[in-house]
Enzyme design. Structure first.
Site, PDB file in Angstrom:
ATOM      1  N   SER A 147      37.468  43.772  34.851  1.00 48.10           N
ATOM      2  CA  SER A 147      36.665  44.430  35.967  1.00 48.10           C
ATOM      3  C   SER A 147      37.932  44.573  36.900  1.00 48.10           C
ATOM      4  O   SER A 147      38.810  43.771  37.315  1.00 48.10           O
ATOM      5  CB  SER A 147      35.798  43.384  36.442  1.00 48.10           C
ATOM      6  N   TYR A 160      32.405  36.167  40.207  1.00 46.06           N
ATOM      7  CA  TYR A 160      32.507  37.052  39.039  1.00 46.06           C
ATOM      8  C   TYR A 160      34.233  37.442  39.029  1.00 46.06           C
ATOM      9  O   TYR A 160      34.692  37.615  38.127  1.00 46.06           O
ATOM     10  CB  TYR A 160      31.683  38.201  39.180  1.00 46.06           C
TER      11      TYR A 160
END
Length: 240
Positions: A147, A160
């Site tokens: 990501s 995250y």
């Protein structure tokens, strides 16, 4: 995307295969003839996707250590080996998103367990099968879904982002260490997608600004083909 690629005989394991990017990957790879074994936690969803695509579904939790070897054994048994492993399953950590100072230790741990340890454990359990695939000239490729939160410091995305950063660096190290085994490791950022995970993180986001998971899956498959040793054979005569 080359429309006529025949992936008959390619054996692919995918985690998080019943929604978002994982589901798009299962659908597209199955349509192109690949043999797929996918993992997800909810039995009804696994059954539905399996019936829709013909892929082999495995009901398990990548975040549970005791599930890892059964997952690996079922992937290998269902496919007769594995050429490509796509570690796609992800956990946000705290929901709703929270600043690190407001994140419980257990919430950070939950993100690390799925996003880093789960991917590490499953890859380790399938390492021998991947090395065998590489020796046969079939594959030996691990794709870890990363990501932009792994490189950009987005407030609220600490658990995250930190876990994805760890996964990306783990990928780079494992790629450097596994050249002798013929296994390639790549970390791919699919971009901000219109998925249930994104909706969970940012429920008020404008969905029109987000990438369709089907497009992201097509892009990942292109990169997968570029990394496979059998790329030329798979794409021969495949141009539409």
């Amino acid at each position: 995307m080359q429309a006529n690629i025949d992936l008959q005989g390619l054996r692919v394991g995918i985690t998080g295969g019943t929604s978002g990017l994982g589901l798009a990957l299962v659908r597209q790879l199955a349509e192109k003839g690949a043999s797929i074994a996918f993992v997800a936690r909810t039995a009804a969803n696994v059954e539905r996707v399996g019936a829709e695509t013909g892929a082999q579904g495995i009901v398990a939790d990548i975040g549970k250590k005791d599930d890892i070897y059964p997952i690996a054994m079922q992937i290998s048994a269902n496919l007769g080996g594995v050429d490509v492993l796509i570690n796609n399953a992800s956990s946000l950590g705290p929901v709703p998103l929270a600043l690190l100072a407001d994140t419980e230790c257990e919430e950070l741990e939950a993100a690390l367990v799925v996003n880093v340890l789960g991917a590490f454990r499953l890859t380790k359990a399938l390492f021998g099968a991947l090395a065998a695939s590489a020796r046969e000239g079939r594959g030996g490729l691990v794709i870890n879904i990363s990501s932009d939160a792994a490189v950009n410091a987005y407030p609220g995305w600490g658990a995250y982002g930190a876990s994805k950063a760890a996964l990306a660096h783990l990928t780079a190290i494992w790629d450097a260490e596994s050249k002798g085994d013929g296994i390639r490791f790549v970390a791919l950022d699919p971009g901000d997608m219109d998925t249930p995970l994104h909706a969970l993180a940012l429920p008020d986001a404008d969905r029109s600004t987000l990438k369709d998971p089907e497009l992201a899956a097509a892009e990942i498959i292109e990169k997968m083909l570029d990394a496979l040793p059998s790329h030329d054979a798979l794409t021969a005569g495949a141009h539409a």
